[in-house]
Write a protein that holds these residues in place. Structure first.
Motif, PDB file in Angstrom:
ATOM      1  N   LYS A 143      87.307  64.296  78.025  1.00  0.00           N
ATOM      2  CA  LYS A 143      86.333  65.372  78.177  1.00  0.00           C
ATOM      3  C   LYS A 143      85.220  65.160  77.162  1.00  0.00           C
ATOM      4  CE  LYS A 143      85.210  68.881  80.666  1.00  0.00           C
ATOM      5  NZ  LYS A 143      84.983  68.718  82.095  1.00  0.00           N
TER       6      LYS A 143
ATOM      7  N   ILE B 258      83.341  78.842  76.664  1.00  0.00           N
ATOM      8  CA  ILE B 258      84.311  77.950  77.290  1.00  0.00           C
ATOM      9  C   ILE B 258      83.785  77.494  78.644  1.00  0.00           C
ATOM     10  CG2 ILE B 258      86.673  77.782  78.179  1.00  0.00           C
ATOM     11  CD1 ILE B 258      87.484  79.841  76.081  1.00  0.00           C
TER      12      ILE B 258
ATOM     13  N   PHE C  42      86.489  72.718  77.843  1.00  0.00           N
ATOM     14  CA  PHE C  42      86.150  72.664  76.425  1.00  0.00           C
ATOM     15  C   PHE C  42      85.450  73.953  76.012  1.00  0.00           C
ATOM     16  CE2 PHE C  42      82.295  71.191  78.509  1.00  0.00           C
ATOM     17  CZ  PHE C  42      81.267  71.755  77.762  1.00  0.00           C
TER      18      PHE C  42
ATOM     19  N   ILE D 263      84.119  72.602  67.874  1.00  0.00           N
ATOM     20  CA  ILE D 263      84.506  72.189  69.226  1.00  0.00           C
ATOM     21  C   ILE D 263      86.014  72.260  69.406  1.00  0.00           C
ATOM     22  CG2 ILE D 263      84.561  70.214  70.811  1.00  0.00           C
ATOM     23  CD1 ILE D 263      81.883  69.375  69.272  1.00  0.00           C
TER      24      ILE D 263
ATOM     25  N   ILE E 220      91.783  77.651  75.648  1.00  0.00           N
ATOM     26  CA  ILE E 220      91.477  76.381  76.310  1.00  0.00           C
ATOM     27  C   ILE E 220      92.704  75.839  77.027  1.00  0.00           C
ATOM     28  CG2 ILE E 220      90.821  73.966  75.941  1.00  0.00           C
ATOM     29  CD1 ILE E 220      88.471  75.807  75.609  1.00  0.00           C
TER      30      ILE E 220
ATOM     31  N   GLN F 125      91.833  77.597  70.926  1.00  0.00           N
ATOM     32  CA  GLN F 125      92.621  76.491  71.462  1.00  0.00           C
ATOM     33  C   GLN F 125      93.621  77.001  72.489  1.00  0.00           C
ATOM     34  OE1 GLN F 125      92.294  72.993  70.447  1.00  0.00           O
ATOM     35  NE2 GLN F 125      93.340  72.906  72.430  1.00  0.00           N
TER      36      GLN F 125
ATOM     37  N   SER G  46      84.367  68.656  87.414  1.00  0.00           N
ATOM     38  CA  SER G  46      84.820  69.752  86.567  1.00  0.00           C
ATOM     39  C   SER G  46      84.787  71.054  87.364  1.00  0.00           C
ATOM     40  CB  SER G  46      83.970  69.830  85.299  1.00  0.00           C
ATOM     41  OG  SER G  46      84.694  70.461  84.263  1.00  0.00           O
TER      42      SER G  46
ATOM     43  N   ARG H 200      88.751  71.407  72.707  1.00  0.00           N
ATOM     44  CA  ARG H 200      88.787  70.857  74.065  1.00  0.00           C
ATOM     45  C   ARG H 200      90.199  70.460  74.447  1.00  0.00           C
ATOM     46  NH1 ARG H 200      86.451  64.592  73.657  1.00  0.00           N
ATOM     47  NH2 ARG H 200      87.508  64.045  71.721  1.00  0.00           N
ATOM     48  N   HIS H 201      90.403  70.301  75.759  1.00  0.00           N
ATOM     49  CA  HIS H 201      91.637  69.700  76.264  1.00  0.00           C
ATOM     50  C   HIS H 201      91.224  68.538  77.158  1.00  0.00           C
ATOM     51  CE1 HIS H 201      95.987  69.788  77.472  1.00  0.00           C
ATOM     52  NE2 HIS H 201      95.460  68.941  78.350  1.00  0.00           N
TER      53      HIS H 201
ATOM     54  N   TYR I 101      93.083  75.209  80.951  1.00  0.00           N
ATOM     55  CA  TYR I 101      93.393  73.889  81.510  1.00  0.00           C
ATOM     56  C   TYR I 101      94.619  73.951  82.398  1.00  0.00           C
ATOM     57  CZ  TYR I 101      94.487  68.916  81.820  1.00  0.00           C
ATOM     58  OH  TYR I 101      94.777  67.647  82.290  1.00  0.00           O
TER      59      TYR I 101
ATOM     60  N   GLY J 130      90.027  65.454  81.722  1.00  0.00           N
ATOM     61  CA  GLY J 130      88.572  65.381  81.670  1.00  0.00           C
ATOM     62  C   GLY J 130      87.983  64.087  82.192  1.00  0.00           C
TER      63      GLY J 130
ATOM     64  N   VAL K   3      81.417  67.110  74.808  1.00  0.00           N
ATOM     65  CA  VAL K   3      81.174  67.523  73.428  1.00  0.00           C
ATOM     66  C   VAL K   3      80.849  66.352  72.515  1.00  0.00           C
ATOM     67  CG1 VAL K   3      82.580  69.587  73.643  1.00  0.00           C
ATOM     68  CG2 VAL K   3      83.665  67.429  73.004  1.00  0.00           C
TER      69      VAL K   3
END
Length: 590
Positions: free
Chosen positions: A194, A579, A416, A187, A464, A461, A390, A189-190, A468, A492, A197
């Motif tokens: 969020k 994503i 994510f 996983i 992501i 990353q 989202s 994510r930002h 974002y 998130g 996950v």
């Protein structure tokens, strides 16, 4: 040998006969379905308009050829459109044949914002005429009771109850199950909020997730309490005290004593009440008409003059770019509808109705671009339904105005990525091994049979972070904020409409009709008509379109009922590779 050929010939003839009979039966069913849609709806004098909310509530009434088809052994879960409910209540104000509204309630199969929209429509009905609203349920769940409190009289079965205990939500976590299966969810994510996950990496909620859930659940509960307090004349403190003591197991008589309902009656007594309302004498049956049918019935007093000025009402319901379940938003398809309305000069404004937890970033970007272009040329107003979070918020942010209910779930500005590693499942559990041939160092990028390399994780990353940054840039541009301000309320985090108004994510409270009226006001339109898009297929086309996947979904829904959502959630989870800009979870509040 003669016997062999005789039996073979008989088999072939039998198969051919069955095929021919099945062929004719198929087209007979089509004929019946199509002819049934062409029938004129007849409304008797002294009728009650029945709103049955045990059906699934959706934004737009379906044009489903199987809607009224009963198959033995399968529970019938029908759908009812908010558009049908609202148009029926508007017409019933002026129709002398309708003497009142009968709310058939027990469990409401819809979201909190949908309930709020129906409740507001009922309040408008009450304020516009002197026709009574009568609510009856064998029992009431909390959403059903909140809706019932707008009625002139609330009645429950003597052995029924009012489920009143406050709101609670539950999340499922799959981490240990995946470990047993030998699947590792990788996983990236930002956004610390969020939480989409979390079911795949934790065994319980993170503190950040618990915090956001408490905030928006408290907002939803307070909104319900205020509405109930105003209509039932019970202080909010008293309602909270009743919830703490749990009313769920108390019988009808106790609900009357507490002031939650007006009377506890059996069905025959309810029918007597309805006869009084409609003026029916003796033991004659009470004429009724459902909102689904009444929405199609002509009402002379309600006829509107034809107008060349059109407002496009475009519906966007379901996951974005994720072809799972019976409702899905495809970027190119929805984008095409918005583009056609933008380029058509007869459309003076566009209202985009969003009911989506988000989904694919790519499809969200495709739709965002068309919404932005439309907003640059025409008035563009967005109406939020139960959920617009989202990716659902992503596609809304360029609009001129955003309208939502206080209990709409929105925000969740974050992205994510999730890549499963099924190497252990294949190797250790199933004895399946894999090998790779590649021309370059990273030709087998993001393989599902091994862990990500440090370089792959770095690339993901970076993707992501860029996604974002693009997301908050779009929101900042559309909402007149700085990126730093958006990031502060992003990460998130999920908000209710009430919170969203305070932090600038929406402009005002209201439902779809309010959004339409706002668009007309901005354009200075006194006379206009609305056109719902995309155009729905007629029953014959819908039947032909229904492939094996849709048929299977239909049967599963009939069999599983409301529990179908658990199956659908697991199905979505198993296919989420890549994503996404999606809400943290599939929300069900009881």
């Amino acid at each position: 040998m003669k016997e062999f050929f005789k039996y073979v010939l008989a088999t072939v003839v039998g198969i051919a006969a069955v095929s021919i009979i099945g062929f004719f039966l198929f087209f007979m069913v089509i004929g019946i379905l199509v002819s049934s849609t062409e029938k004129q709806v007849s409304v008797q004098a002294n009728s009650m308009l029945v709103i049955d909310l045990e059906h699934q509530i959706i934004d737009r009434a379906p044009n489903d050829p199987f809607q009224d088809l009963d198959i033995p052994g399968f529970p019938q879960i029908k759908a009812i459109g908010l558009d049908d409910i609202q148009s029926s209540l508007e017409k019933a104000i002026y129709d002398d044949r309708i003497k009142g509204v009968y709310l058939k309630l027990s469990m409401v199969n819809g979201g909190m914002a949908s309930v709020e929209e129906i409740r507001n429509a009922l309040i408008t009905f009450k304020d516009s005429c002197d026709k009574p609203i009568y609510a009856y349920g064998n029992m009431y769940d909390q959403k059903a009771y909140y809706l019932a409190t707008v009625a002139d009289e609330i009645v429950v079965h003597p052995l029924g109850s009012v489920d009143f205990r406050g709101l609670g939500g539950e999340m499922m976590f799959f981490t240990k199950a995946l470990e047993k299966l030998g699947i590792e969810m990788q996983i990236v994510r930002h956004g610390k909020f969020k939480a989409a996950v979390e079911p795949f990496m934790l065994e319980k909620m993170s503190e950040e997730n618990r915090e956001q859930q408490l905030v928006y659940m408290g907002s939803l509960w307070n909104k319900m309490l205020q509405g109930i307090s105003e209509t039932r004349d019970i202080p909010v403190e008293g309602l909270n005290d009743m919830a703490d003591k749990v009313q769920t197991f108390k019988r009808g008589g106790e609900a009357v004593e507490s002031g939650l309902v007006d009377a506890a009656k059996y069905k025959d007594e309810v029918l007597d009440d309805l006869r009084k309302i409609t003026g029916i004498e003796g033991t004659k049956g009470v004429p009724i008409v459902s909102v689904t049918n009444y929405a199609k019935a002509p009402v002379k007093e309600f006829s509107k003059p034809f107008s060349r000025n059109k407002i496009a009402v475009i519906y966007a319901s379901g996951d974005i770019g994720m072809s799972m379940g019976d409702q899905v938003i495809i970027g190119d398809e929805l984008g095409r509808e918005i583009r056609k309305a933008r380029q058509d000069s007869s459309y003076k404004a566009i209202v985009l109705r969003i009911n989506s937890p988000g989904g694919s970033v790519f499809d969200s970007e495709v739709i965002w671009r068309e919404v932005k272009l439309a907003a640059e040329q025409k008035t563009m107003v967005v109406s939020f339904g139960d959920v617009a979070a989202s990716g659902g918020y992503y596609i809304a942010c360029p609009a001129d105005q955003i309208v939502a209910h206080p209990n709409t779930i929105t925000g969740s500005i974050g992205i994510f990525g999730m890549i499963p590693n099924m190497g252990e499942l294949l190797n250790s559990k199933l004895g399946i091994t894999t090998d790779v041939v590649k021309t370059n160092k990273n030709s087998d990028l993001l393989s599902l049979t091994r862990p990500m390399t440090a370089y792959e994780r770095q690339l993901m990353q970076q993707s992501i972070e860029e996604g974002y940054d693009l997301f908050i840039s779009h929101v900042a541009d559309g909402r007149g904020m700085t990126k730093e301000e958006v990031d502060k309320i992003g990460q998130g985090r999920v908000w209710t409409g009430e919170n969203a108004l305070e932090i600038g994510l929406i402009d005002e409270f209201g439902g779809l009709q309010d959004a339409i009226e706002l668009a007309a006001e901005i354009e200075g339109l006194e006379n206009y008509r609305t056109v719902s898009l995309p155009e729905q297929l007629d029953p014959f086309q819908q039947l032909l379109k229904t492939g094996s996947d849709n048929v299977r979904t239909w049967f599963l829904k009939k069999e599983l009922g409301e529990k179908y959502r658990y199956y659908e959630y697991l199905k979505k989870s198993s296919q989420m590779n890549g994503i996404f800009a999606r809400m943290p979870y599939d929300l069900s509040i009881n």
